[in-house]
Write a protein that holds these residues in place. Structure first.
Motif, short mmCIF file in Angstrom:
data_model
loop_
_atom_site.label_atom_id
_atom_site.label_comp_id
_atom_site.label_asym_id
_atom_site.label_seq_id
_atom_site.Cartn_x
_atom_site.Cartn_y
_atom_site.Cartn_z
N GLY A 68 5.80 13.43 -85.10
CA GLY A 68 7.18 13.54 -84.65
C GLY A 68 7.64 12.31 -83.90
N LEU A 69 6.81 11.28 -83.86
CA LEU A 69 7.14 10.12 -83.03
C LEU A 69 7.69 8.95 -83.84
CD1 LEU A 69 4.01 10.12 -80.71
CD2 LEU A 69 6.35 10.62 -80.04
N LYS A 70 8.68 8.33 -83.23
CA LYS A 70 9.23 7.07 -83.75
C LYS A 70 9.11 6.03 -82.63
CE LYS A 70 13.05 8.83 -86.59
NZ LYS A 70 14.52 8.80 -86.72
N HIS A 106 2.63 17.05 -78.83
CA HIS A 106 2.08 16.40 -80.02
C HIS A 106 0.92 17.19 -80.61
CE1 HIS A 106 3.97 12.89 -77.88
NE2 HIS A 106 4.76 13.22 -78.86
N ARG A 107 0.25 17.90 -79.76
CA ARG A 107 -0.79 18.78 -80.27
C ARG A 107 -0.18 19.82 -81.20
NH1 ARG A 107 -5.57 17.98 -77.16
NH2 ARG A 107 -4.85 17.17 -75.18
N ASP A 108 0.96 20.37 -80.78
CA ASP A 108 1.61 21.40 -81.57
C ASP A 108 2.11 20.85 -82.91
OD1 ASP A 108 1.10 23.02 -79.46
OD2 ASP A 108 3.14 22.99 -78.64
N ILE A 109 2.79 19.70 -82.82
CA ILE A 109 3.31 19.11 -84.06
C ILE A 109 2.17 18.79 -85.01
CG2 ILE A 109 4.54 17.14 -85.02
CD1 ILE A 109 6.13 17.03 -82.41
N ALA A 110 1.11 18.25 -84.46
CA ALA A 110 -0.05 17.93 -85.28
C ALA A 110 -0.58 19.19 -85.96
CB ALA A 110 -1.14 17.29 -84.43
N ASN A 111 -0.70 20.23 -85.16
CA ASN A 111 -1.23 21.50 -85.69
C ASN A 111 -0.43 22.00 -86.89
OD1 ASN A 111 -3.58 22.51 -84.55
ND2 ASN A 111 -2.54 22.89 -82.60
#
Lengths: 230, 230
Positions: A68-70, A106-111
């Motif tokens: 989710g990162l830019k 970021h843990r959530d998005i990764a998951n």
DNA sequence: GTTTTAAACGTAAATTTAACGTTTATAAAA
DNA sequence: TTTTATAAACGTTAAATTTACGTTTAAAAC
């Protein structure tokens, strides 16, 4: 098309380092391959490059999809091109490396993407030549930490000196002398001291600092060369 | 073929540095493109990668074709992949850099292929993004000269200390203090002094040395890190 | 012999590194 | 209200390295 030559599949692989300030260790983002061969095996995040896509844009796309990162640290590192490196076909893979500030979001998005953060020192078996990529990236991380201000990419905007030292301990894999570290980092005059104190780890509290990226960029253009070799 | 994704042209470009000990300057091997667009323009030596060819083998092939040389310093440097970098079509190009000992023989071989050695500081206009490649390579050369024994790739097996210093003068683009240079290079204990003297530039003559590559490789494996930052 | 000069060798001040010891601010305990 | 505990901040010094020079030497040419 002007040229008449063999065409190859071109992929991006993205080695993402995150720093867990609570656990004080470096982590790598991996995901479980969805395509055969080796579907289900752990791999770096990646994808194939589109026909009209700049390599760097492909890397950004991959990184954003999984984190989710830019607008974070993302640089090309190396290209892997053994003809037989992937039994699924001839694939030339360009490796990028990225540094991000790890947090629960970021843990959530990764998951959501079947991706997971692994301790750099406790990696699972990896697909293809991805372990080589991580080995190279880890070397690059250490090397770059000595000569570029990359530590600040792994921490929040605001941080304390003890936190910064702990990070460098983790990167260098050794306990740095805190007095010498403090001296070296402050002597660069690239840290901005705030009024704030972080009392989460001591009664006295540690002053909160910020990195003066603008000043660094200016000096860099003047030929300045950072040295954090402690 | 397992994967179903766009395929791209993949090329190798090879940035070859040579050192002319007589002229005391660094040179770059260029050739005149034979294919359109930009046929006749100066470019790095290069070619497209074959379907079943390792990237590193492609680089070796290109280098040998234009210089006749095998088993010389040849490393991957970076990959250029802007979608529009080549108006002739979408080409991803992997840049390699090489260091060789320049002599008349290589001039002849280069000539046969329409290639020519240019002063690093007097380059013609270059095709596509090849000037960027050279700029990057020149930075890499300077940087690597400080931390790896690459100087010896540019000189003959046997050399004198004044010659070695002149080479580093050329690489660093400044006059190094000869007494400090001598001290630094000898303190590594990686040079083997021979009985021979080269009297071509002085009455007294300068002792001939050889680089102890075996010892360096051994030390390197032990974690040794060369420092020639003078 | 004397001169000439690149090559080789030497020195000393200044700076940097490395390895420690000391003081301080503050919360919590006495 | 003191006292205690301790992370954070600050300080010191010897050793090593860097920097900037001066001096001696070997051998050909005069």
């Amino acid at each position: 098309m002007t040229y008449n030559h063999p065409k190859l599949l071109v992929a991006i692989d993205c080695l993402v380092f995150g720093y867990d300030i609570k656990e004080n260790n470096l982590k790598v983002l991996l995901f479980q391959r969805k395509v055969d061969p080796f579907a289900g095996s752990w791999s770096l995040i990646g994808d194939f490059v589109n026909e009209d896509e700049n390599l760097s844009d492909g890397a950004k796309r991959v990184l954003e999809k999984f984190t989710g990162l830019k607008n974070v640290f993302l640089e090309q590192l190396a290209t892997y091109g053994k003809a037989d490196r992937d039994p699924g076909g001839r694939v030339v893979s360009i490796l990028y490396w990225s540094l991000i500030k790890l947090d629960d979001l970021h843990r959530d998005i990764a998951n959501e993407h079947g991706a997971k953060w692994f301790d750099l020192n406790k990696l699972p078996e990896l697909v293809l030549d991805h372990q080589d990529m991580i080995t190279l990236g880890a070397r690059q991380l250490i090397q770059n930490a000595k000569t570029r201000p990359i530590g600040f990419e792994l921490l929040a905007e605001e941080f304390t000196l003890p936190q910064l030292k702990q990070l460098y301990d983790a990167i260098y894999g050794k306990i740095i002398d805190d007095r010498n570290f403090r001296k070296k980092i402050l002597s660069t005059d690239l840290l901005i001291k705030t009024e704030k104190k972080d009392k989460s780890t001591s009664k006295k509290g540690a002053f909160v600092y910020r990195f003066d990226a603008e000043k660094y960029d200016y000096l860099r253009n003047q030929g300045y060369h950072l040295d954090l070799n402690v």
